[in-house]
Design an enzyme around this catalytic site. Sequence first.
Site, short mmCIF file in Angstrom:
data_model
loop_
_atom_site.label_atom_id
_atom_site.label_comp_id
_atom_site.label_asym_id
_atom_site.label_seq_id
_atom_site.Cartn_x
_atom_site.Cartn_y
_atom_site.Cartn_z
N MET A 13 -12.29 18.50 7.55
CA MET A 13 -12.30 18.02 6.17
C MET A 13 -11.50 18.93 5.23
O MET A 13 -10.75 18.47 4.38
CB MET A 13 -13.75 17.88 5.68
CG MET A 13 -13.85 17.22 4.32
SD MET A 13 -15.54 17.11 3.72
CE MET A 13 -16.22 15.81 4.71
N LYS A 47 3.37 2.67 -9.50
CA LYS A 47 1.96 2.31 -9.25
C LYS A 47 1.33 3.37 -8.36
O LYS A 47 2.01 4.29 -7.90
CB LYS A 47 1.88 0.93 -8.60
CG LYS A 47 2.57 0.84 -7.25
CD LYS A 47 2.54 -0.57 -6.71
CE LYS A 47 3.42 -0.67 -5.49
NZ LYS A 47 2.98 -1.62 -4.52
N ARG A 79 2.57 -13.41 0.58
CA ARG A 79 1.58 -12.54 -0.06
C ARG A 79 1.31 -13.08 -1.46
O ARG A 79 0.26 -13.62 -1.71
CB ARG A 79 2.09 -11.10 -0.06
CG ARG A 79 1.05 -10.07 -0.37
CD ARG A 79 1.52 -8.65 -0.15
NE ARG A 79 2.55 -8.22 -1.10
CZ ARG A 79 2.99 -6.97 -1.21
NH1 ARG A 79 2.48 -6.02 -0.41
NH2 ARG A 79 3.91 -6.64 -2.08
N TYR A 126 -13.07 21.11 15.98
CA TYR A 126 -14.00 20.07 16.43
C TYR A 126 -13.47 19.38 17.68
O TYR A 126 -12.27 19.07 17.78
CB TYR A 126 -14.16 19.00 15.34
CG TYR A 126 -15.00 19.45 14.18
CD1 TYR A 126 -16.34 19.81 14.35
CD2 TYR A 126 -14.46 19.50 12.90
CE1 TYR A 126 -17.10 20.21 13.26
CE2 TYR A 126 -15.22 19.90 11.81
CZ TYR A 126 -16.54 20.26 12.01
OH TYR A 126 -17.29 20.65 10.93
C1 LIG Z 1 6.68 -6.07 -5.71
C2 LIG Z 1 7.16 -4.71 -5.32
N1 LIG Z 1 8.40 -4.34 -5.65
C3 LIG Z 1 8.89 -3.12 -5.33
C4 LIG Z 1 8.12 -2.22 -4.62
C5 LIG Z 1 8.71 -0.89 -4.24
O1 LIG Z 1 8.84 -0.80 -2.85
P1 LIG Z 1 9.44 0.49 -2.15
O2 LIG Z 1 8.47 1.58 -2.42
O3 LIG Z 1 9.51 0.14 -0.72
O4 LIG Z 1 10.74 0.72 -2.80
C6 LIG Z 1 6.82 -2.56 -4.26
C7 LIG Z 1 6.01 -1.63 -3.49
O5 LIG Z 1 5.12 -1.91 -2.77
C8 LIG Z 1 6.33 -3.85 -4.62
O6 LIG Z 1 5.10 -4.23 -4.29
#
Ligand SMILES: Cc1ncc(COP(=O)(O)O)c(C=O)c1O
Length: 360
Positions: free
Chosen positions: A304, A34, A129, A256
Amino acid sequence: MRPIQATISQSALQHNLNVVKQYAPHSKIMSVVKANGYGHGLINVAHGLTDTDGFAVLGLNEAIDLREAGFEQTVLLLEGAFSADEVQLASGFNVDIVVHSMPQVEMLERAKLLRPINIHLKMNTGMNRLGFVPNEYMTIFNRLKACKNVAEITLMTHFATADEDVGIAEPLQRFQNTIKTLKQPLSLANSAAILQHPEAHAQEIEGSWVRPGIMLYGATPVSGTPASEFGLKPVMRFTSEIIAVQTLEKGESVGYGNRFTANKKTRVGVVACGYADGYPRHAPNSTPIAVSGKLTQTIGRVSMDMLFCDLTDAPEANIGAPVELWGNLVSVDAVAENSGTVGYELLCAVSRRVPMKVVA
Ligand SMILES: Cc1ncc(COP(=O)(O)O)c(C=O)c1O
């Protein structure tokens, strides 16, 4: 063209995937890609991870990008479908979905799908969550088991403290107590749990998954323990060049806010990289950086498009000298630790204006 670049090493990705396999040899691997492959480019990363069993993404668009690029492994939407249309599309593209909320259960029940969809049913074991609490989990499981739109069900949770001293014993117990009568594949472990909690690999249950993210990219999931201690290799080298050199007399300042004032004659390199490229603005003086292959430190406030480094002990470094912001000589985790954050945030924040180059 500005000399800044992020170089993505496919062999480092493959190496890190093999490290996952060493730690969890009997689990299937759901590589978490992701956030544009944690900032490395979704498709770049997927090509480096062709041996993985699956990819986890957030948005359906990313899942479709993977399918359109020809990847045939399992693809999972980590937050599931956000609308009935997405359930339909997920089924059409053979994409698995997490189910974590009641509206998602209802969407699945109401859908008219050509083929049933694999789901990963999420339990909230204490992170609070996403997911169903243990009390309601079995009821939801039975409801989905009876749903004609549901194919295989994987039982899933996510740990809030796999990287902390307190560990995962309590949430894992909660999970196991809840599902003890079921015989389904499990999916529990993120990178920290893969590296530190073999009890969460669920290797004894056929078809179970582990979900590595950050370790695939060669950064540490456990603050205080360098990624190299786990045998991981950095995948991204974030590099640029010196584009100007200044000499400060004692008492003169740079950048800066005059945040750095020289207490002796100081040679300063101006680096073509700033916070608009993804370097953290809050990096303090003394954050490690490498120039011409030698370690030195940043000075002054990051602006920047530029930042400053100390070249007093590198008289040979001039305009055009190569700079590594993070990569092999300077770990992203070291820059993150100095800046009060984690490698995850820095990698994800490398901005779109930074050209990416993929190397074998
Ligand atoms: C549901 C879930 N599984 C696995 C992972 C992978 O986590 P990591 O990058 O700490 O291995 C994430 C990352 O945020 C996640 O949200």
